[in-house]
Design an enzyme around this catalytic site. Structure first.
Site, PDB file in Angstrom:
ATOM      1  N   ASP A  16       0.813  -1.214   0.000  1.00 12.01           N
ATOM      2  CA  ASP A  16       0.000   0.000   0.000  1.00 12.01           C
ATOM      3  C   ASP A  16       0.850   1.271   0.000  1.00 12.01           C
ATOM      4  OD1 ASP A  16      -2.193  -1.719   0.163  1.00 12.01           O
ATOM      5  OD2 ASP A  16      -2.082  -1.735   2.350  1.00 12.01           O
ATOM      6  N   HIS A  44      -4.760  -1.768  -5.670  1.00  9.52           N
ATOM      7  CA  HIS A  44      -4.005  -0.617  -6.175  1.00  9.52           C
ATOM      8  C   HIS A  44      -4.970   0.488  -6.574  1.00  9.52           C
ATOM      9  CE1 HIS A  44      -0.384  -3.417  -7.241  1.00  9.52           C
ATOM     10  NE2 HIS A  44      -0.713  -3.434  -5.966  1.00  9.52           N
TER      11      HIS A  44
HETATM   12  P1  GDP Z   1      -0.777   0.343  -3.533  1.00  2.04           P
HETATM   13  O1  GDP Z   1      -1.348  -0.947  -3.055  1.00  2.04           O
HETATM   14  O2  GDP Z   1       0.691   0.416  -3.307  1.00  2.04           O
HETATM   15  O3  GDP Z   1      -1.142   0.675  -4.948  1.00  2.04           O
HETATM   16  O4  GDP Z   1      -1.425   1.479  -2.620  1.00  2.04           O
HETATM   17  P2  GDP Z   1      -2.980   1.608  -2.199  1.00  2.04           P
HETATM   18  O5  GDP Z   1      -3.750   2.088  -3.360  1.00  2.04           O
HETATM   19  O6  GDP Z   1      -3.447   0.382  -1.511  1.00  2.04           O
HETATM   20  O7  GDP Z   1      -2.880   2.698  -1.055  1.00  2.04           O
HETATM   21  C1  GDP Z   1      -2.341   3.965  -1.280  1.00  2.04           C
HETATM   22  C2  GDP Z   1      -3.419   5.010  -0.957  1.00  2.04           C
HETATM   23  O8  GDP Z   1      -2.819   6.283  -0.880  1.00  2.04           O
HETATM   24  C3  GDP Z   1      -4.486   5.118  -2.019  1.00  2.04           C
HETATM   25  O9  GDP Z   1      -5.703   5.461  -1.412  1.00  2.04           O
HETATM   26  C4  GDP Z   1      -3.986   6.273  -2.894  1.00  2.04           C
HETATM   27  O10 GDP Z   1      -5.026   6.955  -3.585  1.00  2.04           O
HETATM   28  C5  GDP Z   1      -3.381   7.154  -1.861  1.00  2.04           C
HETATM   29  N1  GDP Z   1      -2.235   7.985  -2.280  1.00  2.04           N
HETATM   30  C6  GDP Z   1      -1.281   7.705  -3.197  1.00  2.04           C
HETATM   31  N2  GDP Z   1      -0.348   8.676  -3.204  1.00  2.04           N
HETATM   32  C7  GDP Z   1      -0.721   9.575  -2.272  1.00  2.04           C
HETATM   33  C8  GDP Z   1      -0.144  10.773  -1.771  1.00  2.04           C
HETATM   34  O11 GDP Z   1       0.914  11.210  -2.167  1.00  2.04           O
HETATM   35  N3  GDP Z   1      -0.821  11.428  -0.776  1.00  2.04           N
HETATM   36  C9  GDP Z   1      -1.998  10.972  -0.271  1.00  2.04           C
HETATM   37  N4  GDP Z   1      -2.570  11.687   0.691  1.00  2.04           N
HETATM   38  N5  GDP Z   1      -2.574   9.835  -0.714  1.00  2.04           N
HETATM   39  C10 GDP Z   1      -1.925   9.143  -1.689  1.00  2.04           C
HETATM   40  P1  IMO Z   2      -0.810  -4.184  -2.228  1.00  7.93           P
HETATM   41  O1  IMO Z   2      -0.413  -4.698  -3.593  1.00  7.93           O
HETATM   42  C1  IMO Z   2      -0.917  -4.712   2.117  1.00  7.93           C
HETATM   43  C2  IMO Z   2      -0.627  -8.822   3.603  1.00  7.93           C
HETATM   44  C3  IMO Z   2      -1.899  -9.222   4.329  1.00  7.93           C
HETATM   45  C4  IMO Z   2      -1.345 -10.222   5.330  1.00  7.93           C
HETATM   46  C5  IMO Z   2      -0.249 -10.920   4.527  1.00  7.93           C
HETATM   47  C6  IMO Z   2      -0.668 -12.252   3.913  1.00  7.93           C
HETATM   48  O2  IMO Z   2      -2.132  -3.529  -2.207  1.00  7.93           O
HETATM   49  O3  IMO Z   2       0.279  -3.383  -1.624  1.00  7.93           O
HETATM   50  P2  IMO Z   2      -2.326 -12.902   1.924  1.00  7.93           P
HETATM   51  O4  IMO Z   2      -3.784 -12.635   1.758  1.00  7.93           O
HETATM   52  O5  IMO Z   2      -1.464 -12.381   0.842  1.00  7.93           O
HETATM   53  O6  IMO Z   2      -2.024 -14.342   2.230  1.00  7.93           O
HETATM   54  O7  IMO Z   2      -1.935 -12.112   3.281  1.00  7.93           O
HETATM   55  O8  IMO Z   2       0.123 -10.026   3.490  1.00  7.93           O
HETATM   56  N1  IMO Z   2      -0.818  -8.284   2.242  1.00  7.93           N
HETATM   57  C7  IMO Z   2      -0.867  -6.993   1.950  1.00  7.93           C
HETATM   58  N2  IMO Z   2      -0.831  -5.900   2.744  1.00  7.93           N
HETATM   59  N3  IMO Z   2      -0.986  -4.550   0.778  1.00  7.93           N
HETATM   60  C8  IMO Z   2      -1.007  -5.630  -0.029  1.00  7.93           C
HETATM   61  O9  IMO Z   2      -0.987  -5.545  -1.384  1.00  7.93           O
HETATM   62  C9  IMO Z   2      -0.976  -6.924   0.554  1.00  7.93           C
HETATM   63  N4  IMO Z   2      -0.986  -8.169   0.063  1.00  7.93           N
HETATM   64  C10 IMO Z   2      -0.883  -8.992   1.099  1.00  7.93           C
HETATM   65  O10 IMO Z   2      -2.507  -8.126   4.959  1.00  7.93           O
HETATM   66  O11 IMO Z   2      -0.734  -9.553   6.396  1.00  7.93           O
HETATM   67 MG    MG Z   3      -2.845  -1.645  -1.761  1.00  9.46          MG
END
Ligand code: GDP
Ligand code: IMO
Ligand code: MG
Length: 435
Positions: A16, A44
């Site tokens: 994340d 994502h």
């Molecule tokens: P990923 O799994 O790595 O793609 O990340 P996620 O989408 O799960 O979580 C990142 C969150 O942060 C999302 O809600 C994005 O819209 C948000 N986000 C990304 N870049 C920024 C930033 O620079 N500032 C803020 N405030 N939010 C951001």
């Molecule tokens: P993105 O791509 C955050 C974590 C789960 C758990 C561990 C194992 O959005 O960054 P699983 O279901 O894969 O067997 O869970 O890994 N986990 C993540 N945490 N972002 C993710 O993906 C994750 N993918 C798996 O929360 O602790």
């Molecule tokens: Mg994510």
């Protein structure tokens, strides 16, 4: 073709970090966007013109027209989720046709994998006399699906969905084994019916037929045609099955090391690696997190950063940046530059801490990460403290407009990691990016 145009995007923490946003940004400069690991455990987020998209299986490049998106052989695909994602995107006028290819060798997440995932977590959370031993998985069936891949005889691949009879024969064997396992895990459910499952999943195969191909040859053809590739890592390096905080990890190689086995492309085709890191740390699920802030500071980061899971909605655990951990991930992933995300979330803190070493149980200091959950849990973070900045920075577009203390914070991160910071993100939108 120029060998220097392929880029990998990889998370350097526990997921994340904002990978979706950077994949979306860099898609403009690439032709093919490739997922190589994980499954629908990933979430994502991409924000385009105030429209928010949450992608789980489909590469984040899908929002651009004329880009090829590939789900490689290293991904575990839940066809129900994939079809749902395709339908949701189509409902929002995103075209999905020849621009989406799925490997015939990608393994299928079946309903019994999800049941197994949930049942095992339940069992582990009540481990007699040991307290909660669960991993905190996303319950998307990821671990059991990868386990079947390793077991081989019980596995089902996307190509198998294209032949009802092959699928049925496989399911006849697998269902009886799965029923026994689920019963042993305390699941009280009717026996799995291989005939019904074969009907249902062959129908998904029919729907997905235009997308299912040999992506290994497709990707090599793309490379030979001079196309540039963008690899979209799911999950993150500290969740890597071999290099993360085992056993609190996911079940795939989510560092860049997984690209080669997960796509069939050798190492020479990964030229640039952009390591994605938050300006602080978060983690979802169980496992050690040395720089975690359990009190008010963690709460403040969670609220300002809206740190709730994209896939499960769970509140994310929050803390200060752990540079020891990020430097380790950068090393494993061969990172060539850094994107520092969510810097805007740190506005308003009087001071900001950075974990720069660990104190070990014997009192010694170490600058090395410990990719083992039990030993890492015993490490104490050693923090440096820097002055914060009061200004909101979510409309900053040029590095020289960042407050001096924010600039100093980034300089310290870059110096510690010995890597340039090429992108700073100050908000979820494309425009909220400082390059
Ligand atoms: P990923 O799994 O790595 O793609 O990340 P996620 O989408 O799960 O979580 C990142 C969150 O942060 C999302 O809600 C994005 O819209 C948000 N986000 C990304 N870049 C920024 C930033 O620079 N500032 C803020 N405030 N939010 C951001
Ligand atoms: P993105 O791509 C955050 C974590 C789960 C758990 C561990 C194992 O959005 O960054 P699983 O279901 O894969 O067997 O869970 O890994 N986990 C993540 N945490 N972002 C993710 O993906 C994750 N993918 C798996 O929360 O602790
Ligand atoms: Mg994510």
């Amino acid at each position: 073709m120029s060998a220097n145009k392929n880029t990998a995007i990889v998370g350097l923490q526990w997921g994340d970090e904002g990978k979706g946003k950077i994949v979306d940004l860099l898609t403009a400069k690439h032709d093919v966007i490739v997922r190589y690991n994980g499954g629908a455990n990933a979430g994502h987020t991409v924000v385009v013109d105030d429209e928010k998209y949450a992608l789980h299986l489909i590469p984040s490049g899908i929002l651009y027209k004329d880009k090829l998106c590939v789900i490689g052989n290293g991904v575990v695909v839940d066809p129900v989720q994939l079809i749902k994602e395709i339908d949701t995107l189509r409902d929002r006028s995103i075209e999905i046709g020849n621009n989406l290819k799925v490997s015939d060798r990608a393994h299928v997440v079946m309903p019994y994998h999800k049941e197994h995932d949930a049942a095992l977590e339940r069992k582990l959370s009540q481990a007699a006399g040991k307290g909660d031993q669960s991993i905190g998985t996303t319950k998307r069936g990821i671990g059991p699906a990868y386990a079947d891949k390793v077991h081989r005889a019980t596995a089902i691949r996307m190509g198998d969905l294209l032949d009802h009879d092959v699928l049925l024969e496989k399911l006849k064997t697998t269902c009886s084994i799965r029923c026994a396992e689920l019963t042993a895990l305390g699941v009280e459910a009717p026996p799995l019916d291989p005939h019904a499952l074969a009907e249902e999943y062959a129908e998904y195969g029919t729907q997905l037929t235009p997308h299912i191909i040999d992506t290994v040859y497709e990707l090599h053809d793309c490379v030979n045609d001079g196309k540039s590739l963008l690899f979209e890592g799911a999950n993150a390096c500290l969740l890597d099955i071999d290099h993360g905080t085992f056993p609190f990890v996911t079940s795939s190689n989510c560092s860049t090391l997984g690209i080669h086995s997960g796509t069939g492309l050798p190492g020479k085709y990964v030229n640039n690696v952009v390591g994605i890191m938050k300006a602080y740390s978060t983690r979802v699920g169980a496992g050690p997190f040395p720089s975690e802030e359990l009190g008010e500071i963690g709460e403040q980061i969670r609220e300002k950063g809206n740190e709730y899971g994209t896939t499960t909605g769970r509140p994310r655990r929050c803390g200060w940046i752990d540079l020891v951990a990020v430097k380790y991930s950068a090393m494993i992933c061969g990172t060539t530059s850094i994107a520092c995300m969510l810097l805007d979330v740190l506005s308003g803190f009087d001071e900001i801490k950075l974990c720069v070493a660990y104190k070990l149980p014997d009192g010694t200091l170490s600058d090395r990460f410990i990719p083992d959950a039990r030993r890492l849990a015993l490490a104490e973070p050693i923090f440096e403290t820097m002055a914060g900045w009061p200004e909101e920075i979510d409309d900053v577009t040029s590095p020289c407009d960042l407050p001096a203390n924010a600039q100093a914070y980034l300089d310290r991160i870059s110096e510690f990691l010995q890597l340039p910071i090429s992108i700073v993100s100050v908000g979820p939108k494309r425009s909220q990016t400082v390059i």
